[in-house]
Write a protein that holds these residues in place. Structure first.
Motif, PDB file in Angstrom:
ATOM      1  N   THR A  39      11.182 -18.549  30.129  1.00 64.90           N
ATOM      2  CA  THR A  39      11.766 -17.571  31.044  1.00 64.90           C
ATOM      3  C   THR A  39      12.366 -16.414  30.252  1.00 64.90           C
ATOM      4  O   THR A  39      12.214 -15.238  30.613  1.00 64.90           O
ATOM      5  CB  THR A  39      12.859 -18.237  31.910  1.00 64.90           C
ATOM      6  N   LEU A  74       7.519 -26.545  33.837  1.00 60.34           N
ATOM      7  CA  LEU A  74       7.958 -26.973  35.165  1.00 60.34           C
ATOM      8  C   LEU A  74       7.173 -28.209  35.613  1.00 60.34           C
ATOM      9  O   LEU A  74       7.754 -29.164  36.154  1.00 60.34           O
ATOM     10  CB  LEU A  74       7.773 -25.834  36.167  1.00 60.34           C
ATOM     11  N   LEU A 126      15.218 -15.873  38.367  1.00 60.72           N
ATOM     12  CA  LEU A 126      14.543 -17.036  37.782  1.00 60.72           C
ATOM     13  C   LEU A 126      15.356 -17.576  36.599  1.00 60.72           C
ATOM     14  O   LEU A 126      15.541 -18.793  36.473  1.00 60.72           O
ATOM     15  CB  LEU A 126      13.135 -16.639  37.337  1.00 60.72           C
ATOM     16  N   VAL A 130      16.947 -21.349  36.322  1.00 60.80           N
ATOM     17  CA  VAL A 130      16.688 -22.241  35.190  1.00 60.80           C
ATOM     18  C   VAL A 130      17.997 -22.572  34.471  1.00 60.80           C
ATOM     19  O   VAL A 130      18.204 -23.698  34.015  1.00 60.80           O
ATOM     20  CB  VAL A 130      15.671 -21.608  34.216  1.00 60.80           C
ATOM     21  N   VAL A 155      13.049 -22.965  41.371  1.00 60.59           N
ATOM     22  CA  VAL A 155      12.409 -22.359  40.203  1.00 60.59           C
ATOM     23  C   VAL A 155      10.952 -22.022  40.522  1.00 60.59           C
ATOM     24  O   VAL A 155      10.467 -20.927  40.211  1.00 60.59           O
ATOM     25  CB  VAL A 155      12.487 -23.303  38.988  1.00 60.59           C
TER      26      VAL A 155
END
Length: 383
Positions: A39, A74, A126, A130, A155
């Motif tokens: 990210t 993820l 985002l 996270v 997420v």
């Protein structure tokens, strides 16, 4: 050709095949850190594009790759927690047929050239989602938390929103991610055909070759390396060419490893006068002076990295860094060996360093190249 939409759970099954985080770290910590890092990389790509708008190339490709990497982590986190990626897609899809990427993102994608305000805002959201996931893990057992499915769904939703605003599809990112993993950790290891397979015998690298390498001491205790093949001395006397000796004079082991494992070595072709002159473009473009310099650059780069890591002693296939292998392959962009997968590059690098360590310790050795078996062995040189 299979054109069926890629399902979320199908992608997850492919992703977890290359999962190397399980059993390392504590619980889901390593995978969560990976998601946090990817990210951050997305944010970094956006920052660099804004700062260096005209000079920064490859922005779109980088965004697609980083999204694929974030999606991979993820999927792995969900698997560790006993969840399916399709379960994170939302109630409307999770309870129906096998959800696909096309179900969550049905619109056509448009190329992204400049980061939009909406994209930047969603990336920050985002990162926050996270971060909250990481904070939940810091407080205890993340895998057993009842809030985990909701956090992961958040997420995933923001990743879809970011892809929408970026003008790319997560399916594209997922497919590239699976191809990237296959390039590095394939389900089946099958080397591509040798590059000179269709050329006359006199222009092919020998499929089996034995090279003796040993050190001599000349005047003023100056040490150098000589090589011998079939009783004939070949090449020039090699020294380290550096102020502080580091045994680089044995580095031809790298070139021979490239020849044996990759089936590519303009340096070895030049040494044995095996240039593919029957095709002028190949002779000049693949076997010429520039290709030789490129290979020498690769060998120097690999040597420099390996030198800091004990010349990869104790490393096995699958252990070398992904970024390192990608950097090596970038050196040869535009040359035939660019087609070799990363796993094969790794095997060539490991074989070269194994031989180098042997020669460095014993100051002499015999290399046995097997281009058919794609391997190179090193053994004691009879006195």
């Amino acid at each position: 050709m299979d054109t069926a939409p890629l399902s979320l759970n199908g992608y997850q099954a492919g992703a977890i095949r290359t999962d190397r985080t399980r059993g390392k770290g504590t619980g889901l910590d390593l995978a969560v850190l990976g998601l946090f890092g990817e990210t951050g990389s997305l944010l970094s790509e956006t920052k660099k594009k804004q700062r260096d708008a005209r000079s920064y190339l490859g922005y779109e490709a980088s965004v697609v790759e980083e999204m694929g990497d974030a999606l991979w982590y993820l999927a792995v986190i969900a698997d560790h927690a006993g969840l399916r990626l399709g379960d994170l897609a939302g109630r409307d899809l999770a309870g129906g047929p096998e959800p696909t990427f096309a179900d969550v993102q049905p619109q056509r994608a448009l190329p992204l050239h400049v980061p939009t305000v909406a994209f930047e805002h969603t990336l920050l959201q985002l990162a926050g989602a996270v971060g909250r996931l990481a904070a939940l893990g810091a407080r205890g057992d993340l895998a057993g938390s009842p809030d985990l499915p909701e956090r992961l769904s958040a997420v995933f939703g923001l990743l879809v929103a970011a892809a929408n605003e970026a003008g790319v599809t997560l399916e594209q990112a997922a497919m590239r991610n699976l191809a990237k993993a296959e390039d590095r950790w394939p389900a089946t290891r099958a080397a591509p055909p040798l590059f000179d397979e269709a050329f006359p015998d006199e222009e092919r690298l020998p499929r089996a070759l034995t090279i003796d390498i040993f050190e001599r001491t000349g005047g003023n205790d100056r040490r150098y390396v000589v090589q011998r093949c079939n009783g004939i001395f070949i090449g020039d006397r090699l020294t380290d060419n550096i102020m502080k000796p580091d045994d680089y004079r044995f580095h031809d082991a790298f070139h021979y490893a490239y020849a044996a494992v990759l089936g590519w070595s303009p340096v070895t072709r030049a040494l044995f006068r095996l240039k593919r002159k029957s095709e002028a473009r190949v002779d000049e473009g693949q076997d010429g002076a520039r290709a030789i310099l490129i290979e020498e650059g690769v060998a120097t780069f690999v040597f420099g990295e390996a030198k800091q890591l004990g010349f990869f002693e104790g490393q096995r296939p699958g252990d070398l860094g992904f970024a390192f292998l990608k950097s090596v392959r970038q050196f040869v962009r535009g040359y035939e060996v660019e087609a070799c997968p990363l796993w094969l590059w790794e095997e060539a690098i490991l074989a070269g360093n194994e031989a180098f360590r042997f020669l460095r310790e014993k100051r002499r050795g015999r290399l046995r190249l097997d281009l058919v078996g794609r391997k190179m062995l090193v053994e004691d040189l009879p006195t």
